[in-house]
Motif scaffolding. Structure first.
Motif, PDB file in Angstrom:
ATOM      1  N   TYR A   1       0.826  -1.200   0.000  1.00  0.00           N
ATOM      2  CA  TYR A   1       0.000   0.000   0.000  1.00  0.00           C
ATOM      3  C   TYR A   1       0.863   1.255   0.000  1.00  0.00           C
ATOM      4  N   VAL A   2       1.845   1.230   0.919  1.00  0.00           N
ATOM      5  CA  VAL A   2       2.687   2.421   1.039  1.00  0.00           C
ATOM      6  C   VAL A   2       3.482   2.633  -0.239  1.00  0.00           C
ATOM      7  N   ARG A   3       4.015   1.514  -0.777  1.00  0.00           N
ATOM      8  CA  ARG A   3       4.806   1.677  -1.994  1.00  0.00           C
ATOM      9  C   ARG A   3       3.957   2.117  -3.166  1.00  0.00           C
ATOM     10  N   LYS A   4       2.705   1.630  -3.163  1.00  0.00           N
ATOM     11  CA  LYS A   4       1.875   1.957  -4.318  1.00  0.00           C
ATOM     12  C   LYS A   4       1.260   3.353  -4.208  1.00  0.00           C
ATOM     13  N   TYR A   5       0.762   3.650  -3.006  1.00  0.00           N
ATOM     14  CA  TYR A   5      -0.039   4.870  -2.912  1.00  0.00           C
ATOM     15  C   TYR A   5       0.614   5.992  -2.129  1.00  0.00           C
ATOM     16  N   VAL A   6       1.498   5.672  -1.196  1.00  0.00           N
ATOM     17  CA  VAL A   6       2.012   6.745  -0.352  1.00  0.00           C
ATOM     18  C   VAL A   6       3.413   7.170  -0.796  1.00  0.00           C
ATOM     19  N   TYR A   7       4.333   6.256  -0.730  1.00  0.00           N
ATOM     20  CA  TYR A   7       5.691   6.610  -1.138  1.00  0.00           C
ATOM     21  C   TYR A   7       6.080   5.817  -2.372  1.00  0.00           C
TER      22      TYR A   7
ATOM     23  N   TYR B   1       8.072   5.314  -5.249  1.00  0.00           N
ATOM     24  CA  TYR B   1       9.327   5.920  -5.695  1.00  0.00           C
ATOM     25  C   TYR B   1       9.210   6.435  -7.120  1.00  0.00           C
ATOM     26  N   TYR B   2       8.636   5.591  -7.985  1.00  0.00           N
ATOM     27  CA  TYR B   2       8.604   5.970  -9.400  1.00  0.00           C
ATOM     28  C   TYR B   2       7.651   7.127  -9.629  1.00  0.00           C
ATOM     29  N   SER B   3       6.502   7.073  -8.935  1.00  0.00           N
ATOM     30  CA  SER B   3       5.559   8.171  -9.149  1.00  0.00           C
ATOM     31  C   SER B   3       6.147   9.461  -8.585  1.00  0.00           C
ATOM     32  N   ARG B   4       6.892   9.310  -7.477  1.00  0.00           N
ATOM     33  CA  ARG B   4       7.518  10.507  -6.907  1.00  0.00           C
ATOM     34  C   ARG B   4       8.550  11.078  -7.860  1.00  0.00           C
ATOM     35  N   LYS B   5       9.319  10.143  -8.448  1.00  0.00           N
ATOM     36  CA  LYS B   5      10.325  10.583  -9.405  1.00  0.00           C
ATOM     37  C   LYS B   5       9.660  11.283 -10.587  1.00  0.00           C
ATOM     38  N   ARG B   6       8.573  10.616 -11.044  1.00  0.00           N
ATOM     39  CA  ARG B   6       7.839  11.181 -12.162  1.00  0.00           C
ATOM     40  C   ARG B   6       7.316  12.566 -11.801  1.00  0.00           C
ATOM     41  N   TYR B   7       6.787  12.636 -10.557  1.00  0.00           N
ATOM     42  CA  TYR B   7       6.213  13.898 -10.106  1.00  0.00           C
ATOM     43  C   TYR B   7       7.273  14.994 -10.096  1.00  0.00           C
ATOM     44  N   LEU B   8       8.453  14.637  -9.559  1.00  0.00           N
ATOM     45  CA  LEU B   8       9.496  15.665  -9.482  1.00  0.00           C
ATOM     46  C   LEU B   8       9.951  16.079 -10.871  1.00  0.00           C
ATOM     47  N   GLU B   9      10.026  15.092 -11.775  1.00  0.00           N
ATOM     48  CA  GLU B   9      10.394  15.447 -13.152  1.00  0.00           C
ATOM     49  C   GLU B   9       9.351  16.356 -13.775  1.00  0.00           C
ATOM     50  N   ALA B  10       8.069  15.957 -13.549  1.00  0.00           N
ATOM     51  CA  ALA B  10       6.982  16.773 -14.093  1.00  0.00           C
ATOM     52  C   ALA B  10       7.026  18.167 -13.506  1.00  0.00           C
ATOM     53  N   LEU B  11       7.370  18.216 -12.222  1.00  0.00           N
ATOM     54  CA  LEU B  11       7.443  19.519 -11.559  1.00  0.00           C
ATOM     55  C   LEU B  11       8.533  20.376 -12.181  1.00  0.00           C
ATOM     56  N   GLN B  12       9.649  19.710 -12.487  1.00  0.00           N
ATOM     57  CA  GLN B  12      10.724  20.465 -13.117  1.00  0.00           C
ATOM     58  C   GLN B  12      10.281  21.032 -14.467  1.00  0.00           C
ATOM     59  N   ILE B  13       9.578  20.171 -15.229  1.00  0.00           N
ATOM     60  CA  ILE B  13       9.103  20.628 -16.528  1.00  0.00           C
ATOM     61  C   ILE B  13       8.137  21.791 -16.351  1.00  0.00           C
ATOM     62  N   LYS B  14       7.239  21.606 -15.379  1.00  0.00           N
ATOM     63  CA  LYS B  14       6.248  22.654 -15.110  1.00  0.00           C
ATOM     64  C   LYS B  14       6.958  23.952 -14.719  1.00  0.00           C
ATOM     65  N   ASN B  15       7.990  23.784 -13.872  1.00  0.00           N
ATOM     66  CA  ASN B  15       8.746  24.963 -13.448  1.00  0.00           C
ATOM     67  C   ASN B  15       9.354  25.670 -14.646  1.00  0.00           C
ATOM     68  N   GLU B  16       9.905  24.852 -15.557  1.00  0.00           N
ATOM     69  CA  GLU B  16      10.502  25.445 -16.754  1.00  0.00           C
ATOM     70  C   GLU B  16       9.459  26.217 -17.537  1.00  0.00           C
ATOM     71  N   ILE B  17       8.288  25.564 -17.674  1.00  0.00           N
ATOM     72  CA  ILE B  17       7.220  26.217 -18.446  1.00  0.00           C
ATOM     73  C   ILE B  17       6.846  27.540 -17.790  1.00  0.00           C
ATOM     74  N   VAL B  18       6.663  27.469 -16.460  1.00  0.00           N
ATOM     75  CA  VAL B  18       6.258  28.686 -15.751  1.00  0.00           C
ATOM     76  C   VAL B  18       7.322  29.761 -15.906  1.00  0.00           C
ATOM     77  N   ARG B  19       8.574  29.322 -15.774  1.00  0.00           N
ATOM     78  CA  ARG B  19       9.659  30.300 -15.895  1.00  0.00           C
ATOM     79  C   ARG B  19       9.650  30.957 -17.261  1.00  0.00           C
ATOM     80  N   SER B  20       9.521  30.111 -18.299  1.00  0.00           N
ATOM     81  CA  SER B  20       9.586  30.703 -19.640  1.00  0.00           C
ATOM     82  C   SER B  20       8.381  31.597 -19.876  1.00  0.00           C
ATOM     83  N   GLU B  21       7.226  31.158 -19.349  1.00  0.00           N
ATOM     84  CA  GLU B  21       6.035  31.983 -19.541  1.00  0.00           C
ATOM     85  C   GLU B  21       6.194  33.328 -18.843  1.00  0.00           C
TER      86      GLU B  21
END
Lengths: 351, 508
Positions: free
Chosen positions: A106-112, A114-134
């Motif tokens: 449960y914890v690995r799937k829904y709470v911590y 790892y892969y979704s967190r990694k994905r999230y952080l990557e997505a966040l970086q992309i989002k940050n880039e977008i926001v910055r450029s905008e």
């Protein structure tokens, strides 16, 4: 006689023998008595011992059997308990295993995750880039806008200046100061002066604004003309008194609205009051037949046995002997909150 | 004497009065004249002119009074003591709009100085009259009244409550919907002043529906209006989670982020304050801001701005990172650590450095990963420097010490820890050595590196009291090495060797 005599002769011997024997016997008697006593004692001892031995052995057998019985009973209980403990431990370990696996999953799937967190952080970086450029773009745009405005103002200012200094333009005959004959071509200002028309000096009108002490610039634009009047009313009219009457006619409520909500109670109270006023005597008249009787309780309620409390205390037959336990039924394990919200709160592994 | 001559006297007198008040009003606008005017007894002369029959003279007298009261609190007190306020309040309801404006100006000028003066304005019953002025048609009067109400409300919660009780809030909310920019501006500022005191007052403002109208004006091109709007929103959202959520529900994200690029500094600062006030409440709100890309925008803003304008941005990063390790990671991947490190080293002022140190501590305290991210930005020596600096304020010292402690307790990145071994005071050194004692027993490469970089030598030179935690850590570290090497690096080992040489008897 002879015989007699012989016999008599012999008698002495006999007597002697008898005496001797008697003496012998007397001598031996004590010894014999002791011997026999000893024999008897030995025999009795043997007999008693064997009897005691028999008794002892019997008691031992009984004790052995009884102790064995008790021991086996105790042992059985012990085995039962230890098996129970063993089973409990086993079940607990199994439950722990299940819980462990489930929690980990449960914890690995829904709470911590790892892969979704990694994905999230990557997505966040992309989002940050977008926001910055905008934001960069937006700032750039704003900057351009500001610069354009500034340039426009600058241009207007220069134009105004050129208009103001239009008299410095060169004429056909006399070159102006911006059109030096020593230069191959006139300066920019000269072209500017040629492009614009001279400033017209308007006569300053006296401002008609009223004096405003707090804020000099503030004034509402005054309308040029007054708003048009509404058209004059036409036609034959009713008598003003009629109109007045119609307009201010009194309020005519329906009966239901006019009636008070508590009219019934009020009417009752009124009747009661009236009755009280017309009454001659406050002591209420009572008939003669009225007699005070003592209350006699029922036999059932007074006797030692009484009636069954069925319908007072309980409403069902109670077969207590059929009950498995005196306690009411409860579920053994508490509910697991995660299971209950399993399908309700599904996340895409977002953390 | 003819009638004309008689009337001429009056005309002259009126002209003289008019000229007098106009001149006094003119003179009162320059600060250097105020003292002379006061000494000349201008107050007692202006007071009867407030009751003059000519409206222009009344207005100008009020204006002059307002300018005088605006100058300092002594003059404002003189206005209060001269019993001028009841007259003004009375005429607020009676006179024309210009006079109302001037009277509201005097009230504002008096109320601005101190809570006591504002209280005396309230005691005169000015609030009701001002609230009635807010219902006036003329925007100038509304503006003056809103301004005065804002100045009264800004002092403390009781005064703000009095303003709210007078029913000003719904009218102020109506005022921000007016087309005039200056009126909007002042109404927003008054709302901000009202709701800054307590959650209840903010709730009153929210209940009047202010948030939706304020949120509409976020993208207004006027910078001064934006300042007030953001200030009001941040004052609303600072009190509680509910209020912050209501502000967020007005869909202000991501529109507010564009205002972080505004040319006006105060707009930027107020926007950053708003984001900070929202982010500080719950992890969910902080997450929402992070997901909208707010952290990147704030990081850029921290990088672009200087001085006090930076402060709310720095604090926002700290608040976001304090909520959870995930959010702290988000700050790290948004390159927040670098900007904070720059702010820590660039800013000359202690309180900003303290904020940056605090924010860095919040980022680094979660996991070794976070601590490493902070440590590789070369923050630890700077924090140590802030802690050890002689002229550092107490706040900066405690904040930087706390931050250092938090980061060090998680940090297992040894190269960053090594410099601290050499110049940290004992209370910090304890944590540094503790981290080494945790890592070295399990990492052979690090053990080797620790010897070659001179760390082991430094460890041997530390004088630790036996039985203390530091001594225990040192012992743990020494136990991971062979005895010879520990001895080799112990101070005084060469003397011991030489002594052995002396005592050695060669076999002949």
């Amino acid at each position: 006689m002879a015989a007699m005599v012989r016999l008599l002769d012999q008698t002495d011997q006999i007597v002697e023998t008898v005496y001797q024997r008697k003496n012998d016997a007397e001598l031996q008697r004590d010894r014999e008595f002791h011997s026999s006593l000893k024999i008897q004692a030995w025999f009795r001892g043997c007999r008693t011992r064997s009897y005691m031995h028999h008794l002892n052995s019997s008691a031992l057998r009984i004790q052995k059997r009884w102790r064995g019985f008790l021991g086996r009973r105790y042992f059985r209980i012990l085995v039962k308990n230890s098996v129970l403990i063993m089973k409990l431990n086993f079940y607990n370990s199994c439950a722990t295993m299940v819980q462990k696996m489930w929690r980990g999953y449960y914890v690995r799937k829904y709470v911590y995750n790892y892969y979704s967190r990694k994905r999230y952080l990557e997505a966040l970086q992309i989002k940050n880039e977008i926001v910055r450029s905008e934001l960069e773009e937006y700032a750039e745009q704003q900057e351009q806008e500001r610069r354009r405005k500034q340039e426009k103002e600058e241009k207007a200012r220069r134009e105004h200046l050129a208009k103001k200094n239009h008299y410095l333009i060169s004429t056909e005959v006399i070159p102006g100061i911006f059109n030096s004959p020593f230069l191959p071509y006139p300066t920019d200002t000269e072209y500017m002066l040629r492009a614009v028309r001279p400033l017209l000096h308007e006569k300053k009108k006296k401002s008609e604004k009223p004096f405003d002490p707090t804020c000099k610039s503030y004034d509402l634009p005054r309308p040029k003309m007054l708003p048009p009047l509404p058209p004059k009313p036409q036609g034959p009219f009713r008598n003003p008194a009629d109109v007045q009457e119609q307009r201010y006619k009194p309020f005519q409520p329906t009966l239901r609205v006019a009636t008070s909500f508590t009219s019934l109670e009020e009417a009752r109270q009124k009747m009661k009051d009236y009755e009280w006023v017309t009454r001659l005597n406050d002591n209420i008249f009572e008939p003669f037949s009225r007699r005070d009787t003592k209350y006699e309780p029922l036999l059932h309620t007074t006797s030692e046995y009484g009636h069954l409390p069925y319908g007072f205390r309980y409403y069902r037959e109670e077969y207590l002997d059929r009950h498995l336990s005196t306690q009411p039924f409860k579920s053994v394990v508490p509910p697991i909150p995660i299971f209950e919200k399993l399908n309700d709160t599904f996340s895409q592994g977002q953390v | 004497m003819s009638q004309r001559q008689v009337l001429q006297v009056f005309e002259q007198y009126q002209k003289a009065r008019t000229q007098f008040v106009q001149t006094v009003a003119e003179l009162a606008s320059r600060p250097q004249n105020i003292e002379t005017l006061q000494n000349a007894g201008v107050m007692s002369l202006l007071r009867p002119l407030l009751l003059d029959i000519v409206p222009t003279i009344q207005q100008t007298a009020a204006l002059a009074l307002g300018r005088l009261a605006n100058y300092n609190d002594d003059l404002a007190e003189a206005v209060v003591k001269g019993d001028i306020l009841p007259q003004l309040v009375y005429s607020l309801a009676e006179q024309n709009r210009f006079y109302k404006k001037a009277a509201a100006f005097v009230l504002r000028a008096v109320a601005k100085h101190s809570p006591q003066l504002a209280q005396s304005v309230v005691d005169c019953g000015a609030l009701d009259a001002l609230v009635i002025c807010l219902e006036e048609f003329d925007p100038g009067v509304k503006e003056a009244a809103a301004w005065a109400l804002g100045y009264i409300a800004r002092h403390n919660a009781e005064l703000a409550q009095a303003v709210v009780d007078a029913g000003a809030v719904p009218l102020l909310v109506l005022c921000i919907q007016e087309p005039e920019l200056s009126l909007k501006r002042i109404a927003a500022s008054a709302l901000s002043d009202i709701c800054k005191h307590s959650p209840e007052l903010a709730q009153t403002v929210v209940d009047a529906g202010a948030i939706a109208h304020l949120a509409q004006m976020i993208l207004n091109p006027d910078a001064k209006l934006k300042r007030q709007v953001f200030s009001a929103l941040s004052q609303i959202s600072k009190h509680s989670v509910d209020l912050a959520e209501m502000v967020v529900e007005a869909e202000i994200f991501p529109a507010v982020l564009t205002c972080l690029k505004d040319p006006d500094e105060y707009v930027k600062k107020n926007v950053a304050t708003l984001i900070r006030e929202i982010a500080k409440h719950t992890p969910e709100l902080a997450q929402l801001i992070v997901n909208a890309g707010g952290v990147a925008a704030v990081v850029d803003y921290v990088g672009e701005s200087k001085g006090n304008v930076r402060l709310p941005g720095i604090m926002m990063l700290g608040y976001v990172a304090a909520h959870s390790e995930n959010l702290a990671m988000a700050v790290i991947v948004s390159k927040g650590v670098v900007q904070l490190a720059i702010a820590l080293s660039e800013e000359p002022e202690d309180h900003i450095q303290a904020a940056a140190a605090w924010a860095l501590g919040q980022i680094g305290r979660h996991t070794p990963e976070h601590a490493k991210a902070v440590a590789v930005a070369n923050v630890l020596p700077k924090l140590l420097q802030c802690y050890l600096r002689a002229d550092a304020s107490e706040d900066l010292q405690t904040k930087s010490k706390k931050a250092l402690k938090n980061i060090l307790q998680k940090c297992v990145h040894l190269p960053a820890l090594e410099p601290l071994l050499h110049d940290a005071p004992p209370n910090i050194l304890k944590h540094v050595v503790g981290q080494f004692s945790k890592v070295l027993p399990h990492d052979s490469k690090a053990r080797r590196l620790f010897v070659t970089s001179g760390g082991l030598k430094k460890i041997q030179e530390i004088k630790a009291e036996p039985g203390s935690a530091l001594a225990e850590y040192i012992n743990t570290i020494n136990n991971c090495y062979p005895e010879e090497i520990v001895k080799y690096y112990s101070p005084g080992y060469s003397d011991a060797l030489l002594e052995r040489v002396e005592q050695y008897n060669p076999r002949a």
